[in-house]
Scaffold this motif. Structure first.
Motif, PDB file in Angstrom:
ATOM      1  N   TYR A  81     -51.772  -4.418 -23.430  1.00  0.00           N
ATOM      2  CA  TYR A  81     -52.816  -4.767 -22.657  1.00  0.00           C
ATOM      3  C   TYR A  81     -53.931  -3.929 -22.818  1.00  0.00           C
ATOM      4  O   TYR A  81     -54.026  -2.790 -22.661  1.00  0.00           O
ATOM      5  N   LEU A  88     -43.876  -7.201 -15.952  1.00  0.00           N
ATOM      6  CA  LEU A  88     -45.065  -7.877 -16.164  1.00  0.00           C
ATOM      7  C   LEU A  88     -44.722  -8.962 -17.488  1.00  0.00           C
ATOM      8  O   LEU A  88     -45.537  -9.915 -17.541  1.00  0.00           O
ATOM      9  N   ILE A 130     -51.745 -13.162 -18.694  1.00  0.00           N
ATOM     10  CA  ILE A 130     -52.439 -12.140 -18.021  1.00  0.00           C
ATOM     11  C   ILE A 130     -53.719 -11.591 -18.917  1.00  0.00           C
ATOM     12  O   ILE A 130     -53.764 -11.390 -20.120  1.00  0.00           O
ATOM     13  N   ILE A 160     -55.875  -6.268 -17.364  1.00  0.00           N
ATOM     14  CA  ILE A 160     -55.008  -5.285 -16.737  1.00  0.00           C
ATOM     15  C   ILE A 160     -55.709  -3.865 -16.731  1.00  0.00           C
ATOM     16  O   ILE A 160     -56.186  -3.563 -17.708  1.00  0.00           O
ATOM     17  N   ILE A 190     -54.323  -6.348 -11.978  1.00  0.00           N
ATOM     18  CA  ILE A 190     -53.957  -7.348 -12.988  1.00  0.00           C
ATOM     19  C   ILE A 190     -54.816  -8.482 -12.675  1.00  0.00           C
ATOM     20  O   ILE A 190     -54.776  -8.998 -11.636  1.00  0.00           O
TER      21      ILE A 190
END
Length: 729
Positions: free
Chosen positions: A145, A184, A193, A196, A220
């Motif tokens: 991320y 996650l 996602i 983040i 998030i």
């Protein structure tokens, strides 16, 4: 009242589709009205849900697609224009056809291939562009991320539309065997996602850092179709070691508001339950807020205020939920006053009340013969009570005519587009009430008259502009009370009727002699003769004259009358006069030639005595000089052909009756006074008896004819010496 839930489903669908049609027609004028768009969504959403309960899959499949398009209109993803409104109107009609098909078929999950094909054609027109494969698998979560600022997620831009999840693991999470990364990854399986950010405000100074403690905290950005409870369920096993706060996307907030608006009134209870039901909160969040409220009883903070402050719930959702809650309480209290009653049972009640009226009158006669004062008082009280029961029973069957008027909005829209005309429908007096049976039987004549006005009355935009008129024509429907009756008017500002052309057509068909003089009203009345039309070619929609005799017969069958008034180049007005009810009326009893007759009391203007010198005859016309006013009259016993050996009195009783602005006189032998009259229909033997609306049974057991004042007035105006029986059929 039926206990069949399928019939309740049909009633609900009818109401929802009527609301949908009305909303679509209104959206042509105000295409961005959010309330009207909510009405469309609510109709399709509710029908889909209810059809799913019954297993009506064809309805569910079709309405689901339409619901999706309407949802796009609400969110602004798609613009509403005239062609789309036309398609949605067709979808509304197809939904009704599907409902009828599944109810008539043996297998509710199957309908004809032809019907399904028509539905698919509509859906293809509704969604011409492919919307993508809705069954494609959701992308897996990324392994890494990118870093992003917490502020960016907290203060996301207007274009961003995703969940914001604030996730903070407790210091003992690692010791308890929790793997934050696994949560996650599991979250990523439910969606994407998109961003983040790692929060550093929880990190201690390096000297105090404990490598076995967990200091992870994330902000998030999560894109998913999952609801809030599902997202919260990802962290179910870590709830003791995790602080989580979930802020919905902007589209979800709009969805919550829409779901809140669509929530059935019966399901609107406590605030927390409402927010859980629409998905804005989870049960855990409500429980936490209630616990906080209980722990802080001293401040007496409302639950809504706690929810807004503690869980970052949009204030608009809470405020609308509270408003919905208040409206629900008010509406439930209001609806608790009403119940659905089978129309057949209501009709039976009216019939029984009618018999009660007749027997009360018989009791009055019996008591009068015995001349007992004590019983006289009892009878008067009973009569007053029966009168109240009668009025209340008749009120049960009274409905507003506005619902019938509103149905013509669709007719006017469709027909005007088919004819290439611009027509504006104006409705007034929709709150006017009359008997449900009258309203139902009035629909067909009104439809014919409205189509006539649009087809042969109102001109094309080019013709109107050439005459100095606005391009858009106006069609007016109006209803109001007049002298105890209801007047319904259909008025247009079109070309009007040509009296000379009507006269020429009538002479050509032998309906009137060339040498006979006719007033304009008498000329217009020729329109109602069978087969007379001023059009050389009848239209597929209507023909002014073709079928107007049927319209008149239908109106007269309701004990009503119809009149025409027109000005060439300015328009035409059709006036329909109707009784309030077909069951029981207040009457005025008179005698003539040894027989008794009832005149509807609402149409009696006055009763006077006249001398022979006041009753004048000029040729074949009879009139009386009433305080300087020339009033046409007829003698009832002469009209009904009653031969009486009694000599004419020096002074006679004249009953002045009124229909609209027209007044005529009826000369009778005796005036007996007022009475409640139960209308009994006459048999086929008497169907050609003119001037009679029905019969009634008197308290003595005798039969009295009820006079049709509208028809008597029309007969007097058309024929100076009318007869009750005119020809045999």
């Amino acid at each position: 009242m039926t206990n069949d839930p399928r019939e309740a489903f049909v009633q609900e669908v009818d109401e929802l589709l009527e609301a949908m049609e009305s909303a679509l027609l209104s959206l042509e004028e105000t295409p961005e009205d959010p309330e009207l768009l909510h009405t469309l969504f609510r109709a399709m959403h509710t029908i889909k849900g209810t059809a799913g309960v019954f297993g009506f899959d064809p309805i569910v499949d079709f309405t689901h697609r339409v619901e999706g398009v309407v949802d796009g209109l609400r969110s602004g993803e798609r613009a509403l224009d005239e062609p789309l409104i036309a398609i949605l109107l067709s979808c509304r009609d197809h939904t009704l056809a599907l409902v009828q098909a599944v109810l008539e078929g043996e297998d509710p999950s199957q309908v004809s291939a032809d019907l399904l094909g028509r539905g698919q054609q509509l859906l293809d027109r509704l969604c011409p562009e492919p919307v993508g494969d809705l069954t494609a698998p959701v992308a897996s979560a990324p392994d890494g991320y990118g870093a992003a600022k917490v502020e960016k997620l907290a203060g996301r831009e207007a274009a961003d539309d995703y969940w914001i999840i604030s996730l903070g693991f407790g210091p003992d999470a690692l010791r308890n065997g929790m793997d934050p990364l696994s949560f996650l990854r599991y979250l990523g399986s439910l969606g994407e996602i998109v961003d983040i950010a790692t929060r550093t405000d929880r990190l201690p100074p390096l000297a105090d850092f404990d490598p076995e403690s967990c200091y992870l905290s994330f902000q998030i950005g999560f894109q998913s179709d999952a609801d809030k409870a599902t997202i919260e369920g990802v962290f179910q096993f870590a709830e003791d070691d995790c602080e989580i706060d979930i802020l919905p996307p902007r589209s979800k907030i709009e969805e919550y508001l829409a779901l809140l608006d669509d929530l059935p009134e019966a399901q609107v209870q406590r605030l927390g339950e409402i927010l859980v039901k629409i998905g804005a909160l989870t049960e855990k969040e409500v429980a936490q807020a209630l616990a906080a409220q209980a722990a802080d009883q001293a401040s007496a903070r409302p639950l809504g205020e706690i929810l807004v402050g503690r869980h970052d719930i949009q204030r608009s959702i809470v405020e609308q939920a509270l408003d919905k809650q208040e409206k629900s309480k008010s509406r439930v209290a209001q609806e608790g006053r009403y119940i659905r009653v089978d129309a057949l049972r209501l009709g039976q009640l009216i019939t029984q009340v009618g018999e009660l009226v007749i027997n009360t009158a018989a009791m009055r006669v019996a008591v009068q013969r015995r001349d007992t004062d004590d019983l006289q008082e009892v009878v008067e009280r009973v009569e007053a009570l029966v009168g109240d029961i009668r009025d209340n029973a008749l009120q049960l069957r009274m409905v507003q005519i506005g619902e019938t008027f509103s149905r013509f909005r669709r007719v006017v829209r469709d027909v005007s587009k088919e004819l290439g005309k611009e027509i504006d429908l104006v409705v007034t007096g929709g709150e006017t009430e009359l008997d449900k049976t009258v309203v139902e039987k009035l629909n067909d004549p009104l439809t014919h008259l409205v189509r006539n006005a649009m087809d042969h009355g109102i001109e094309t935009p080019q013709e109107r502009l050439a005459c100095g008129k606005p391009a858009k024509g106006t069609l007016q429907l109006n209803a109001y009370h007049d002298s105890g009756r209801i007047l319904v008017e259909i008025r247009d500002d079109g070309a009007g009727l040509d009296p000379q052309r009507i006269r020429a057509k009538a002479e050509a068909r032998g309906l009137v002699e060339p040498e006979r003089n006719l007033t304009p009203q008498e000329t217009f009345r020729l329109i109602f003769e069978p087969g007379l039309s001023t059009k050389d070619e009848a239209s597929s929609l209507s023909g002014r004259g073709v079928g107007m005799d049927v319209v008149r017969r239908n109106i007269e069958a309701l004990r009503g009358s119809i009149e025409l008034d027109s000005q060439p180049g300015q328009g035409t007005k059709v006036s329909i006069s109707l009784p309030l009810t077909l069951a029981i009326i207040d009457g005025f009893l008179v005698g003539a030639g040894g027989e008794q007759y009832v005149i509807p009391l609402a149409q009696v203007a006055e009763c006077v005595e006249i001398g022979r010198e006041q009753a004048l005859t000029h040729g074949d016309r009879h009139h009386v000089n009433l305080r300087g006013e020339v009033l046409p009259y007829l003698r009832l016993k002469e009209f009904f052909g009653i031969r009486s050996g009694a000599a004419r009195k020096l002074r006679e009783s004249l009953v002045v009756v009124r229909v609209g602005h027209a007044k005529v006189g009826l000369i009778v032998d005796e005036l007996h006074g007022e009475l409640q009259t139960v209308i009994k229909p006459l048999g086929r033997v008497f169907e050609n008896l003119k001037g009679v609306a029905g019969a009634t049974v008197l308290g003595t057991g005798d039969i009295a004819l009820i006079l049709d004042v509208q028809q008597l007035t029309a007969l007097l105006q058309a024929h100076p010496q009318p007869q009750a029986v005119s020809g045999r059929h």
